[in-house]
Design a protein around this motif. Structure first.
Motif, PDB file in Angstrom:
ATOM      1  N   LYS A  38       0.827  -1.205   0.000  1.00 20.48           N
ATOM      2  CA  LYS A  38       0.000   0.000   0.000  1.00 20.48           C
ATOM      3  C   LYS A  38       0.862   1.254   0.000  1.00 20.48           C
ATOM      4  O   LYS A  38       0.575   2.226  -0.706  1.00 20.48           O
ATOM      5  CB  LYS A  38      -0.917   0.014   1.227  1.00 20.48           C
ATOM      6  CG  LYS A  38      -2.056  -0.967   1.151  1.00 20.48           C
ATOM      7  CD  LYS A  38      -2.914  -0.884   2.393  1.00 20.48           C
ATOM      8  CE  LYS A  38      -4.034  -1.894   2.381  1.00 20.48           C
ATOM      9  NZ  LYS A  38      -4.852  -1.844   3.614  1.00 20.48           N
ATOM     10  N   GLN A  39       1.935   1.244   0.782  1.00 19.57           N
ATOM     11  CA  GLN A  39       2.812   2.411   0.866  1.00 19.57           C
ATOM     12  C   GLN A  39       3.533   2.636  -0.457  1.00 19.57           C
ATOM     13  O   GLN A  39       3.707   3.779  -0.891  1.00 19.57           O
ATOM     14  CB  GLN A  39       3.817   2.241   2.011  1.00 19.57           C
ATOM     15  CG  GLN A  39       4.613   3.488   2.311  1.00 19.57           C
ATOM     16  CD  GLN A  39       3.767   4.614   2.878  1.00 19.57           C
ATOM     17  OE1 GLN A  39       2.686   4.391   3.404  1.00 19.57           O
ATOM     18  NE2 GLN A  39       4.257   5.818   2.756  1.00 19.57           N
ATOM     19  N   LYS A  41       2.403   1.901  -3.436  1.00 19.52           N
ATOM     20  CA  LYS A  41       1.421   2.482  -4.355  1.00 19.52           C
ATOM     21  C   LYS A  41       1.196   3.956  -4.049  1.00 19.52           C
ATOM     22  O   LYS A  41       1.107   4.782  -4.954  1.00 19.52           O
ATOM     23  CB  LYS A  41       0.091   1.723  -4.262  1.00 19.52           C
ATOM     24  CG  LYS A  41       0.133   0.351  -4.874  1.00 19.52           C
ATOM     25  CD  LYS A  41      -1.206  -0.350  -4.735  1.00 19.52           C
ATOM     26  CE  LYS A  41      -1.155  -1.761  -5.291  1.00 19.52           C
ATOM     27  NZ  LYS A  41      -2.440  -2.454  -5.134  1.00 19.52           N
ATOM     28  N   ARG A  42       1.130   4.268  -2.762  1.00 18.40           N
ATOM     29  CA  ARG A  42       0.920   5.669  -2.363  1.00 18.40           C
ATOM     30  C   ARG A  42       2.105   6.531  -2.775  1.00 18.40           C
ATOM     31  O   ARG A  42       1.927   7.635  -3.294  1.00 18.40           O
ATOM     32  CB  ARG A  42       0.714   5.740  -0.854  1.00 18.40           C
ATOM     33  CG  ARG A  42       0.415   7.117  -0.344  1.00 18.40           C
ATOM     34  CD  ARG A  42      -0.018   7.078   1.128  1.00 18.40           C
ATOM     35  NE  ARG A  42      -0.226   8.426   1.590  1.00 18.40           N
ATOM     36  CZ  ARG A  42       0.503   9.026   2.532  1.00 18.40           C
ATOM     37  NH1 ARG A  42       1.471   8.352   3.148  1.00 18.40           N
ATOM     38  NH2 ARG A  42       0.263  10.260   2.898  1.00 18.40           N
ATOM     39  N   VAL A  43       3.313   6.041  -2.566  1.00 17.81           N
ATOM     40  CA  VAL A  43       4.512   6.787  -2.942  1.00 17.81           C
ATOM     41  C   VAL A  43       4.579   6.975  -4.453  1.00 17.81           C
ATOM     42  O   VAL A  43       4.926   8.048  -4.941  1.00 17.81           O
ATOM     43  CB  VAL A  43       5.783   6.080  -2.410  1.00 17.81           C
ATOM     44  CG1 VAL A  43       7.040   6.665  -3.024  1.00 17.81           C
ATOM     45  CG2 VAL A  43       5.832   6.174  -0.894  1.00 17.81           C
ATOM     46  N   ALA A  44       4.217   5.951  -5.207  1.00 18.62           N
ATOM     47  CA  ALA A  44       4.221   6.059  -6.669  1.00 18.62           C
ATOM     48  C   ALA A  44       3.230   7.120  -7.133  1.00 18.62           C
ATOM     49  O   ALA A  44       3.543   7.917  -8.035  1.00 18.62           O
ATOM     50  CB  ALA A  44       3.887   4.709  -7.293  1.00 18.62           C
ATOM     51  N   ALA A  45       2.059   7.154  -6.512  1.00 23.32           N
ATOM     52  CA  ALA A  45       1.056   8.162  -6.878  1.00 23.32           C
ATOM     53  C   ALA A  45       1.549   9.559  -6.527  1.00 23.32           C
ATOM     54  O   ALA A  45       1.399  10.500  -7.317  1.00 23.32           O
ATOM     55  CB  ALA A  45      -0.262   7.870  -6.186  1.00 23.32           C
ATOM     56  N   LEU A  46       2.145   9.700  -5.356  1.00 27.03           N
ATOM     57  CA  LEU A  46       2.672  11.006  -4.951  1.00 27.03           C
ATOM     58  C   LEU A  46       3.835  11.432  -5.847  1.00 27.03           C
ATOM     59  O   LEU A  46       3.978  12.619  -6.169  1.00 27.03           O
ATOM     60  CB  LEU A  46       3.112  10.968  -3.487  1.00 27.03           C
ATOM     61  CG  LEU A  46       1.991  10.882  -2.458  1.00 27.03           C
ATOM     62  CD1 LEU A  46       2.564  10.657  -1.064  1.00 27.03           C
ATOM     63  CD2 LEU A  46       1.138  12.131  -2.487  1.00 27.03           C
ATOM     64  N   GLN A  47       4.673  10.481  -6.256  1.00 29.08           N
ATOM     65  CA  GLN A  47       5.797  10.793  -7.138  1.00 29.08           C
ATOM     66  C   GLN A  47       5.289  11.292  -8.486  1.00 29.08           C
ATOM     67  O   GLN A  47       5.830  12.241  -9.045  1.00 29.08           O
ATOM     68  CB  GLN A  47       6.688   9.570  -7.329  1.00 29.08           C
ATOM     69  CG  GLN A  47       7.939   9.831  -8.153  1.00 29.08           C
ATOM     70  CD  GLN A  47       8.884  10.808  -7.484  1.00 29.08           C
ATOM     71  OE1 GLN A  47       9.107  10.742  -6.274  1.00 29.08           O
ATOM     72  NE2 GLN A  47       9.446  11.716  -8.246  1.00 29.08           N
ATOM     73  N   LYS A  48       4.246  10.650  -8.994  1.00 24.13           N
ATOM     74  CA  LYS A  48       3.662  11.071 -10.264  1.00 24.13           C
ATOM     75  C   LYS A  48       3.108  12.489 -10.149  1.00 24.13           C
ATOM     76  O   LYS A  48       3.323  13.326 -11.032  1.00 24.13           O
ATOM     77  CB  LYS A  48       2.544  10.099 -10.661  1.00 24.13           C
ATOM     78  CG  LYS A  48       1.927  10.393 -12.000  1.00 24.13           C
ATOM     79  CD  LYS A  48       0.875   9.363 -12.351  1.00 24.13           C
ATOM     80  CE  LYS A  48       0.220   9.678 -13.685  1.00 24.13           C
ATOM     81  NZ  LYS A  48      -0.820   8.716 -14.037  1.00 24.13           N
ATOM     82  N   GLU A  49       2.427  12.765  -9.034  1.00 21.48           N
ATOM     83  CA  GLU A  49       1.886  14.108  -8.807  1.00 21.48           C
ATOM     84  C   GLU A  49       3.016  15.134  -8.685  1.00 21.48           C
ATOM     85  O   GLU A  49       2.918  16.243  -9.219  1.00 21.48           O
ATOM     86  CB  GLU A  49       1.027  14.112  -7.549  1.00 21.48           C
ATOM     87  CG  GLU A  49       0.337  15.425  -7.289  1.00 21.48           C
ATOM     88  CD  GLU A  49      -0.535  15.396  -6.040  1.00 21.48           C
ATOM     89  OE1 GLU A  49      -0.920  16.482  -5.583  1.00 21.48           O
ATOM     90  OE2 GLU A  49      -0.823  14.301  -5.527  1.00 21.48           O
TER      91      GLU A  49
END
Length: 69
Positions: A38-39, A41-49
């Motif tokens: 889960k972490q 996935k969250r980091v990947a989403a934040l990195q993309k943003e």
């Protein structure tokens, strides 16, 4: 009125409980691995943003340089 709405739901609950899967407890290792996933996935989403925000900042910096020139 609210209690009248809850009563029909309780009658359906026993029928649903027989169709549900049995609860299987997770080991601590499984819990930690799930949290890691889960972490990630969250980091990947934040990195993309963050990458999108950096690209916008670069565009705005170029516009600022054009205004100052």
């Amino acid at each position: 009125m609210a209690t009248a709405q809850k009563q029909p739901g309780t009658a359906a609950a026993p029928a649903e409980s027989t169709a549900r899967k049995a609860w299987v407890p997770k080991t601590p290792i499984d819990v930690v691995l799930e949290q890691i996933g889960k972490q990630e996935k969250r980091v990947a989403a934040l990195q993309k943003e963050l990458d999108q925000e950096k690209a916008l900042l670069v565009k705005l910096a170029k516009a600022k340089a054009a205004f100052e020139a």
